[in-house]
Design a protein around this motif. Structure first.
Motif, mmCIF file in Angstrom:
data_model
loop_
_atom_site.group_PDB
_atom_site.id
_atom_site.type_symbol
_atom_site.label_atom_id
_atom_site.label_comp_id
_atom_site.label_asym_id
_atom_site.label_seq_id
_atom_site.Cartn_x
_atom_site.Cartn_y
_atom_site.Cartn_z
ATOM 1 N N PHE A 81 -12.918 17.381 7.624
ATOM 2 C CA PHE A 81 -12.564 17.072 6.239
ATOM 3 C C PHE A 81 -12.602 15.585 5.929
ATOM 4 N N PHE A 82 -12.880 14.762 6.934
ATOM 5 C CA PHE A 82 -12.854 13.319 6.726
ATOM 6 C C PHE A 82 -14.121 12.703 7.283
ATOM 7 N N GLN A 83 -14.655 11.732 6.560
ATOM 8 C CA GLN A 83 -15.851 11.049 7.004
ATOM 9 C C GLN A 83 -15.543 10.258 8.264
ATOM 10 N N PRO A 84 -16.522 10.172 9.172
ATOM 11 C CA PRO A 84 -16.299 9.375 10.382
ATOM 12 C C PRO A 84 -15.970 7.937 10.030
ATOM 13 N N ARG A 85 -15.004 7.404 10.740
ATOM 14 C CA ARG A 85 -14.610 6.007 10.525
ATOM 15 C C ARG A 85 -15.004 5.177 11.738
ATOM 16 N N ARG A 86 -14.941 3.897 11.532
ATOM 17 C CA ARG A 86 -15.171 3.009 12.667
ATOM 18 C C ARG A 86 -14.102 3.232 13.719
ATOM 19 N N ALA A 87 -14.435 2.905 14.939
ATOM 20 C CA ALA A 87 -13.486 3.131 16.030
ATOM 21 C C ALA A 87 -12.184 2.378 15.811
ATOM 22 N N ARG A 88 -12.266 1.283 15.073
ATOM 23 C CA ARG A 88 -11.069 0.504 14.817
ATOM 24 C C ARG A 88 -10.093 1.309 13.974
ATOM 25 N N ARG A 89 -8.844 1.359 14.381
ATOM 26 C CA ARG A 89 -7.815 2.078 13.634
ATOM 27 C C ARG A 89 -7.395 1.277 12.406
ATOM 28 N N ARG A 90 -7.233 1.990 11.312
ATOM 29 C CA ARG A 90 -6.814 1.318 10.080
ATOM 30 C C ARG A 90 -5.450 0.669 10.287
ATOM 31 N N GLN A 91 -5.320 -0.564 9.845
ATOM 32 C CA GLN A 91 -4.062 -1.280 9.979
ATOM 33 C C GLN A 91 -3.173 -1.035 8.771
ATOM 34 N N PRO A 92 -1.887 -0.808 8.980
ATOM 35 C CA PRO A 92 -0.994 -0.608 7.834
ATOM 36 C C PRO A 92 -0.978 -1.836 6.926
ATOM 37 N N VAL A 93 -0.839 -1.592 5.626
ATOM 38 C CA VAL A 93 -0.759 -2.690 4.669
ATOM 39 C C VAL A 93 0.591 -3.379 4.816
ATOM 40 N N THR A 94 0.579 -4.705 4.952
ATOM 41 C CA THR A 94 1.827 -5.437 5.122
ATOM 42 C C THR A 94 2.571 -5.522 3.794
ATOM 43 N N ALA A 95 3.853 -5.887 3.884
ATOM 44 C CA ALA A 95 4.664 -6.018 2.673
ATOM 45 C C ALA A 95 4.089 -7.099 1.760
ATOM 46 N N GLU A 96 3.606 -8.192 2.354
ATOM 47 C CA GLU A 96 3.046 -9.288 1.565
ATOM 48 C C GLU A 96 1.793 -8.825 0.819
ATOM 49 N N THR A 97 0.926 -8.070 1.532
ATOM 50 C CA THR A 97 -0.285 -7.561 0.891
ATOM 51 C C THR A 97 0.059 -6.564 -0.198
ATOM 52 N N GLY A 98 1.036 -5.694 0.064
ATOM 53 C CA GLY A 98 1.451 -4.730 -0.945
ATOM 54 C C GLY A 98 1.963 -5.420 -2.196
ATOM 55 N N HIS A 99 2.721 -6.516 -2.021
ATOM 56 C CA HIS A 99 3.230 -7.274 -3.168
ATOM 57 C C HIS A 99 2.076 -7.889 -3.944
ATOM 58 N N MET A 100 1.080 -8.392 -3.238
ATOM 59 C CA MET A 100 -0.073 -8.982 -3.910
ATOM 60 C C MET A 100 -0.823 -7.926 -4.719
ATOM 61 N N LEU A 101 -0.997 -6.722 -4.126
ATOM 62 C CA LEU A 101 -1.711 -5.661 -4.832
ATOM 63 C C LEU A 101 -0.937 -5.186 -6.059
ATOM 64 N N ARG A 102 0.383 -5.195 -5.977
ATOM 65 C CA ARG A 102 1.172 -4.842 -7.156
ATOM 66 C C ARG A 102 0.976 -5.864 -8.264
ATOM 67 N N ARG A 103 0.859 -7.146 -7.905
ATOM 68 C CA ARG A 103 0.596 -8.176 -8.912
ATOM 69 C C ARG A 103 -0.793 -7.989 -9.519
ATOM 70 N N VAL A 104 -1.752 -7.591 -8.683
ATOM 71 C CA VAL A 104 -3.089 -7.303 -9.196
ATOM 72 C C VAL A 104 -3.025 -6.154 -10.200
ATOM 73 N N GLY A 105 -2.246 -5.113 -9.860
ATOM 74 C CA GLY A 105 -2.098 -3.989 -10.768
ATOM 75 C C GLY A 105 -1.492 -4.399 -12.095
ATOM 76 N N ALA A 106 -0.497 -5.292 -12.044
ATOM 77 C CA ALA A 106 0.124 -5.778 -13.282
ATOM 78 C C ALA A 106 -0.887 -6.561 -14.113
ATOM 79 N N TRP A 107 -1.720 -7.355 -13.452
ATOM 80 C CA TRP A 107 -2.729 -8.125 -14.176
ATOM 81 C C TRP A 107 -3.759 -7.199 -14.820
ATOM 82 N N MET A 108 -4.197 -6.154 -14.090
ATOM 83 C CA MET A 108 -5.153 -5.197 -14.638
ATOM 84 C C MET A 108 -4.555 -4.478 -15.845
ATOM 85 N N GLU A 109 -3.284 -4.116 -15.745
ATOM 86 C CA GLU A 109 -2.620 -3.450 -16.856
ATOM 87 C C GLU A 109 -2.568 -4.363 -18.082
#
Length: 301
Positions: free
Chosen positions: A221-249
């Motif tokens: 059910f999922f496309q093959p991914r690179r062998a590298r495991r996805r890294q969890p999004v850090t709190a700092e990155t999550g905060h930045m993405l929320r600011r991006v969302g506010a700007w888009m809105e």
């Protein structure tokens, strides 16, 4: 709305699919399907779980479909799906990030099927006990299976509860199951599904600890991914993405009001949209340094 879309796109694939199906089916049911007699009867009789034996042998798909149905209308029905989905996000996302999308999907389905099987067994053994009869629906068995599996794999994991403070996830699951059994008469058929989901979540975790692969089939059910495991999004990155969302809105609000914007701003908005789509498909760690820089610049506007 843009903040929600950013958050939604950040969710890993299996969790995003499970949320979409559960919430989508619930909204479709509440807003339209439950008001159509023929459709309502079909859903209740063909897709919800009827634990009668041997009738279940002619409707085995119900062991899967009931896990995606939240059919109770009104306030309590809303709470039912709300808490199921919140727990799935709070615990399931971390599990998927660490173990893979196929593992979360397999665990969700196996725990749900296990909850259905125990419900059928209890009803067959105690056909005159009202708590073990009737139709079953909801994702609680699957969600409890996920919670139990994570509690076994990470026995020191704690959850912060309002007014109670941190409590180990394992203790929380056991307390919930104990209360479920204690008030069995009031909880109806859900008790069998809850116990079965937790039991199969426990067995799934033990199998995983022993190196048994119970989730290989779910990779399809999922496309093959690179062998590298996805890294969890850090709190700092999550905060930045929320600011991006506010700007888009803010940008979309300005466009809706007819306010003009410069060619540079329109170009940046289109590029941010593209990058967010890439995050949705492949995760934040798939971005190039230039794409991360563009997001950072957008978050500062």
């Amino acid at each position: 709305m843009s903040r929600f879309l950013v958050w939604y796109r950040m969710q890993p694939p299996a969790l995003r699919a499970l949320l979409t199906i559960n919430v989508g089916v619930y909204l479709l049911w509440i807003l339209a399907l439950m008001h159509i007699d023929a459709v309502r009867r079909f859903v209740w009789m063909q897709l919800a779980l009827n634990p009668d034996w041997p009738a279940i042998l002619t409707h085995p798909w119900q062991l899967v479909t009931y896990n995606f149905l939240h059919l109770q209308p009104g306030f309590w029905g809303l709470l039912h799906i709300l808490f199921n989905m919140l727990w799935l996000v709070w615990i399931g996302r971390e599990y998927e990030e660490l173990h893979g999308s196929h593992q979360l999907l397999a665990l969700y389905l196996i725990a749900g099927v296990g909850g259905g099987l125990l419900t059928v067994l209890l009803h067959a053994l105690f056909p005159n006990v009202g708590a073990f009869g009737g139709l079953v629906h909801g994702a609680s068995a699957s969600v409890l299976g996920v919670l139990m599996a994570v509690a076994i794999l990470y026995p020191f994991k704690s959850v912060a509860l309002f007014l109670f403070g941190p409590i180990r996830l394992l203790y929380l699951v056991l307390i919930f199951l104990a209360l479920d059994v204690l008030f069995m008469a009031g909880s109806g058929t859900a008790v069998g599904a809850h116990l079965g989901g937790a039991l199969f979540g426990f067995l799934y975790a033990k199998a995983e600890q022993r190196g048994l692969d119970l989730a290989g089939w779910a990779r399809i059910f999922f496309q093959p991914r690179r062998a590298r495991r996805r890294q969890p999004v850090t709190a700092e990155t999550g905060h930045m993405l929320r600011r991006v969302g506010a700007w888009m809105e803010q940008r979309r609000g300005a466009a809706a009001e007819g306010r003009s914007s410069s060619a540079e701003e329109r170009s940046l908005e289109e590029e941010v949209d593209r990058i967010l789509d890439k995050i949705s498909a492949h995760g934040y760690d798939s971005l190039t340094e230039e794409e991360k820089r563009i997001l950072y610049e957008a978050s500062r506007r």
